[in-house]
Scaffold this motif. Structure first.
Motif, PDB file in Angstrom:
ATOM      1  N   ILE A 211      -9.805  15.814   0.707  1.00 34.34           N
ATOM      2  CA  ILE A 211     -10.654  17.179   0.414  1.00 34.34           C
ATOM      3  C   ILE A 211     -11.927  17.251   1.478  1.00 34.34           C
ATOM      4  O   ILE A 211     -12.396  18.243   1.713  1.00 34.34           O
ATOM      5  N   SER A 212     -12.198  16.013   1.979  1.00 29.67           N
ATOM      6  CA  SER A 212     -13.841  16.012   2.574  1.00 29.67           C
ATOM      7  C   SER A 212     -13.381  16.191   4.210  1.00 29.67           C
ATOM      8  O   SER A 212     -12.605  15.679   4.729  1.00 29.67           O
ATOM      9  N   THR A 213     -14.334  17.121   4.843  1.00 29.59           N
ATOM     10  CA  THR A 213     -14.390  17.187   6.082  1.00 29.59           C
ATOM     11  C   THR A 213     -14.964  15.817   6.806  1.00 29.59           C
ATOM     12  O   THR A 213     -14.855  15.280   7.651  1.00 29.59           O
ATOM     13  N   ARG A 214     -16.150  15.671   6.281  1.00 32.03           N
ATOM     14  CA  ARG A 214     -16.965  14.624   6.570  1.00 32.03           C
ATOM     15  C   ARG A 214     -17.492  13.736   4.889  1.00 32.03           C
ATOM     16  O   ARG A 214     -17.295  14.266   4.028  1.00 32.03           O
ATOM     17  N   VAL A 215     -17.718  12.385   5.231  1.00 33.61           N
ATOM     18  CA  VAL A 215     -18.035  11.551   3.942  1.00 33.61           C
ATOM     19  C   VAL A 215     -19.157  11.068   4.251  1.00 33.61           C
ATOM     20  O   VAL A 215     -19.691  10.436   5.267  1.00 33.61           O
ATOM     21  N   ALA A 216     -19.890  10.865   3.175  1.00 37.03           N
ATOM     22  CA  ALA A 216     -21.323  10.113   3.253  1.00 37.03           C
ATOM     23  C   ALA A 216     -21.213   9.048   1.949  1.00 37.03           C
ATOM     24  O   ALA A 216     -20.516   9.283   0.954  1.00 37.03           O
ATOM     25  N   VAL A 217     -21.518   7.882   2.587  1.00 36.06           N
ATOM     26  CA  VAL A 217     -21.338   6.533   1.423  1.00 36.06           C
ATOM     27  C   VAL A 217     -22.770   6.288   1.139  1.00 36.06           C
ATOM     28  O   VAL A 217     -23.599   5.986   1.981  1.00 36.06           O
ATOM     29  N   MET A 218     -22.815   6.250  -0.241  1.00 34.22           N
ATOM     30  CA  MET A 218     -24.418   5.996  -0.689  1.00 34.22           C
ATOM     31  C   MET A 218     -24.292   4.639  -1.590  1.00 34.22           C
ATOM     32  O   MET A 218     -23.257   4.229  -2.300  1.00 34.22           O
ATOM     33  N   TYR A 219     -25.475   4.185  -1.190  1.00 37.73           N
ATOM     34  CA  TYR A 219     -25.662   2.549  -2.074  1.00 37.73           C
ATOM     35  C   TYR A 219     -27.049   2.560  -2.485  1.00 37.73           C
ATOM     36  O   TYR A 219     -27.978   2.856  -1.649  1.00 37.73           O
ATOM     37  N   LEU A 220     -27.313   2.513  -3.646  1.00 43.23           N
ATOM     38  CA  LEU A 220     -28.479   2.253  -4.371  1.00 43.23           C
ATOM     39  C   LEU A 220     -29.923   3.147  -3.754  1.00 43.23           C
ATOM     40  O   LEU A 220     -30.829   2.981  -3.241  1.00 43.23           O
ATOM     41  N   GLY A 221     -29.329   4.506  -3.830  1.00 47.23           N
ATOM     42  CA  GLY A 221     -30.429   5.517  -3.454  1.00 47.23           C
ATOM     43  C   GLY A 221     -30.472   5.978  -2.236  1.00 47.23           C
ATOM     44  O   GLY A 221     -31.127   6.886  -1.759  1.00 47.23           O
ATOM     45  N   ARG A 222     -29.563   5.490  -1.154  1.00 47.00           N
ATOM     46  CA  ARG A 222     -29.676   5.769   0.331  1.00 47.00           C
ATOM     47  C   ARG A 222     -28.059   5.976   0.704  1.00 47.00           C
ATOM     48  O   ARG A 222     -27.217   5.485   0.310  1.00 47.00           O
ATOM     49  N   ILE A 223     -28.099   6.818   1.851  1.00 45.93           N
ATOM     50  CA  ILE A 223     -26.856   6.852   2.468  1.00 45.93           C
ATOM     51  C   ILE A 223     -26.682   6.001   3.586  1.00 45.93           C
ATOM     52  O   ILE A 223     -27.682   5.792   4.325  1.00 45.93           O
ATOM     53  N   VAL A 224     -25.658   5.019   3.890  1.00 47.46           N
ATOM     54  CA  VAL A 224     -25.618   4.109   4.666  1.00 47.46           C
ATOM     55  C   VAL A 224     -24.624   4.360   5.787  1.00 47.46           C
ATOM     56  O   VAL A 224     -24.733   3.693   6.959  1.00 47.46           O
ATOM     57  N   GLU A 225     -23.865   5.286   5.578  1.00 49.06           N
ATOM     58  CA  GLU A 225     -23.062   5.502   6.517  1.00 49.06           C
ATOM     59  C   GLU A 225     -22.567   7.019   6.261  1.00 49.06           C
ATOM     60  O   GLU A 225     -22.334   7.412   5.146  1.00 49.06           O
ATOM     61  N   LEU A 226     -22.100   7.968   7.442  1.00 49.83           N
ATOM     62  CA  LEU A 226     -21.849   9.117   7.366  1.00 49.83           C
ATOM     63  C   LEU A 226     -21.037   9.656   8.695  1.00 49.83           C
ATOM     64  O   LEU A 226     -21.389   9.334   9.509  1.00 49.83           O
ATOM     65  N   SER A 227     -19.806   9.906   8.324  1.00 48.18           N
ATOM     66  CA  SER A 227     -19.101  10.414   9.452  1.00 48.18           C
ATOM     67  C   SER A 227     -17.873  11.315   9.090  1.00 48.18           C
ATOM     68  O   SER A 227     -17.629  11.505   7.987  1.00 48.18           O
ATOM     69  N   GLY A 228     -17.187  11.796  10.153  1.00 46.46           N
ATOM     70  CA  GLY A 228     -16.007  12.568   9.836  1.00 46.46           C
ATOM     71  C   GLY A 228     -15.000  11.723   8.865  1.00 46.46           C
ATOM     72  O   GLY A 228     -15.022  10.322   9.112  1.00 46.46           O
ATOM     73  N   SER A 229     -14.223  12.286   8.147  1.00 50.61           N
ATOM     74  CA  SER A 229     -13.338  11.657   7.336  1.00 50.61           C
ATOM     75  C   SER A 229     -12.393  10.687   7.619  1.00 50.61           C
ATOM     76  O   SER A 229     -12.641   9.567   7.415  1.00 50.61           O
ATOM     77  N   ASP A 230     -11.558  11.185   8.731  1.00 50.02           N
ATOM     78  CA  ASP A 230     -10.716  10.377   9.251  1.00 50.02           C
ATOM     79  C   ASP A 230     -11.444   9.187  10.347  1.00 50.02           C
ATOM     80  O   ASP A 230     -10.787   7.860   9.957  1.00 50.02           O
ATOM     81  N   GLU A 231     -12.440   9.305  10.784  1.00 46.73           N
ATOM     82  CA  GLU A 231     -13.104   8.369  11.513  1.00 46.73           C
ATOM     83  C   GLU A 231     -13.625   7.199  10.583  1.00 46.73           C
ATOM     84  O   GLU A 231     -13.443   6.362  10.803  1.00 46.73           O
ATOM     85  N   LEU A 232     -14.138   7.644   9.344  1.00 42.89           N
ATOM     86  CA  LEU A 232     -14.710   6.773   8.392  1.00 42.89           C
ATOM     87  C   LEU A 232     -13.595   5.734   7.882  1.00 42.89           C
ATOM     88  O   LEU A 232     -13.767   4.537   8.142  1.00 42.89           O
ATOM     89  N   TYR A 233     -12.313   6.367   7.831  1.00 42.57           N
ATOM     90  CA  TYR A 233     -11.379   5.582   7.225  1.00 42.57           C
ATOM     91  C   TYR A 233     -10.743   4.569   8.264  1.00 42.57           C
ATOM     92  O   TYR A 233     -10.320   3.368   8.058  1.00 42.57           O
ATOM     93  N   SER A 234     -10.709   5.247   9.458  1.00 32.74           N
ATOM     94  CA  SER A 234      -9.968   4.260  10.622  1.00 32.74           C
ATOM     95  C   SER A 234     -11.182   3.314  11.092  1.00 32.74           C
ATOM     96  O   SER A 234     -10.693   2.195  11.645  1.00 32.74           O
ATOM     97  N   ARG A 235     -12.206   3.791  11.209  1.00 32.45           N
ATOM     98  CA  ARG A 235     -13.442   2.860  11.813  1.00 32.45           C
ATOM     99  C   ARG A 235     -14.531   2.566  11.000  1.00 32.45           C
ATOM    100  O   ARG A 235     -15.728   3.005  11.236  1.00 32.45           O
ATOM    101  N   PRO A 236     -14.498   2.027   9.696  1.00 36.23           N
ATOM    102  CA  PRO A 236     -15.889   1.826   8.979  1.00 36.23           C
ATOM    103  C   PRO A 236     -16.788   0.994   9.672  1.00 36.23           C
ATOM    104  O   PRO A 236     -16.206   0.203  10.299  1.00 36.23           O
TER     105      PRO A 236
END
Ligand SMILES: Nc1ncnc2c1ncn2[C@@H]1O[C@H](COP(=O)(O)OP(=O)(O)OP(=O)(O)O)[C@@H](O)[C@H]1O
Ligand SMILES: [Mg+2]
Length: 312
Positions: A211-236
């Motif tokens: 469903i997401s165009t882009r994804v932000a990954v959150m840990y303990l109150g902060r965003i640690v990573e943000l990228s296009g959805s496919d990019e995030l899954y192929s190159r975390p």
């Protein structure tokens, strides 16, 4: 941009101390886009969503909605904006008043925002059909509906005043797996036909991917990573994202050895006493001594891929 959030903070003052629920969150949401927000339970996703639409008073940072700074607007000045930004809640059982009929639940925001009274009934019928229910169901109470149907009522209520942006807070996680896809597909169809922008919260990376165009990954109150959805899954990039993805089952057995399983040590630290520096360092397999005194900012690593770790 429909939404620009910069350095957002929300702390709760509790008897046990100050809870750092949202601790410097920044992202942008383009019109018509879906930004996924993922992370483990308690990392601050709901608090972020609620603070953005000003259900909570922010303690720091800025919220720009469609070019206008709404960070400090009073309740009265927020009213026209509340119409434009709505929320769909996690639990369709708790979020609908059991003493109100479906029709009254959907009508309520129309009353609050002063939509012409003679249009309410037609609009309720239209909305019920829009979310796959029928207008004869307007007189029924929440307990007479299934979980999936209740969430459809919650969606109709959110759509009642024609919002432009919706915070979807884990809208399907309380529902049977068999009906989750129906609701997600319906949300996608509604987004296209109504031109909606979504902040879509989930704790499961696999469900948010489609469903997401882009994804932000959150840990303990902060965003640690943000990228296009496919990019995030192929190159975390961030060690936390890598560990989250390693927990997602991989359908192709031939590829399973490509993801080395990274087990995280320990529990999520308490937001009452977050670790100094990079707050992931206490569980990070790559942690270095300097991580305790640097505060990693989201850095552009190219390709619209942002990561809050200087070592990747
Ligand atoms: N009203 C509140 N008062 C005090 N602490 C709160 C309040 N709301 C949330 N918190 C705390 O803030 C942190 C973030 O909570 P939040 O509900 O935003 O997390 P979440 O990511 O939505 O979790 P979940 O996936 O379980 O829904 C948690 O430590 C939580 O206990
Ligand atoms: Mg939540």
């Amino acid at each position: 941009m429909i939404l620009e959030v910069t350095g957002l903070k929300k702390y709760f003052d509790t008897p046990a101390g100050i809870v750092h629920s949202v601790d410097g969150v920044s992202f942008k949401l383009a019109k018509g886009e879906t930004l996924g927000l993922v992370g483990e339970s308690g990392c601050g996703k709901t608090t972020t969503g609620r603070t953005i639409i000003r259900l909570y008073e922010p303690d720091g940072g800025r919220i720009i909605f469609d070019g206008q700074d709404i960070t400090r607007k009073s309740s009265r000045d927020m009213l026209p904006f509340r119409k434009r930004m709505q929320m769909i809640f996690q639990d369709p059982y708790a979020s609908l008043n059991p003493r109100m009929t479906a029709g009254d639940i959907i009508r309520e925001p129309m009353i609050i925002h002063g939509l012409p009274k003679d249009e309410h009934t037609d609009r309720v019928s239209h909305l019920l059909r829009l979310v796959g229910l029928n207008s004869e169901q307007a007189g029924r109470y929440p307990h007479e509906f299934s979980g999936g149907q209740r969430q459809r009522i919650g969606i109709a209520r959110a759509l009642a005043v024609e919002p432009e942006m919706i915070v979807c807070d884990e809208p399907v996680s309380a529902l049977d797996v068999s009906i989750q896809a129906q609701i997600v597909n319906m949300l996608e169809d509604l987004q296209k036909s109504l031109g909606l922008s979504y902040l879509f919260i989930a704790h499961d990376l696999s469900m948010i991917r489609h469903i997401s165009t882009r994804v932000a990954v959150m840990y303990l109150g902060r965003i640690v990573e943000l990228s296009g959805s496919d990019e995030l899954y192929s190159r975390p990039m961030h060690p936390y994202t890598v560990s989250l993805l390693s927990a997602v089952p991989i359908p192709d057995p031939d590829k399973s050895d490509m993801r080395k399983l990274v087990a995280l040590k320990g529990e999520v630290p308490s937001a009452l006493n977050p670790p100094s520096g990079c707050n992931f360092r206490t569980r990070c397999p790559e942690a270095k001594p300097e991580c305790s005194h640097l505060t990693p900012e989201l850095e552009d690593k190219g390709n619209g891929h942002y990561c809050a770790c200087p070592f990747v």
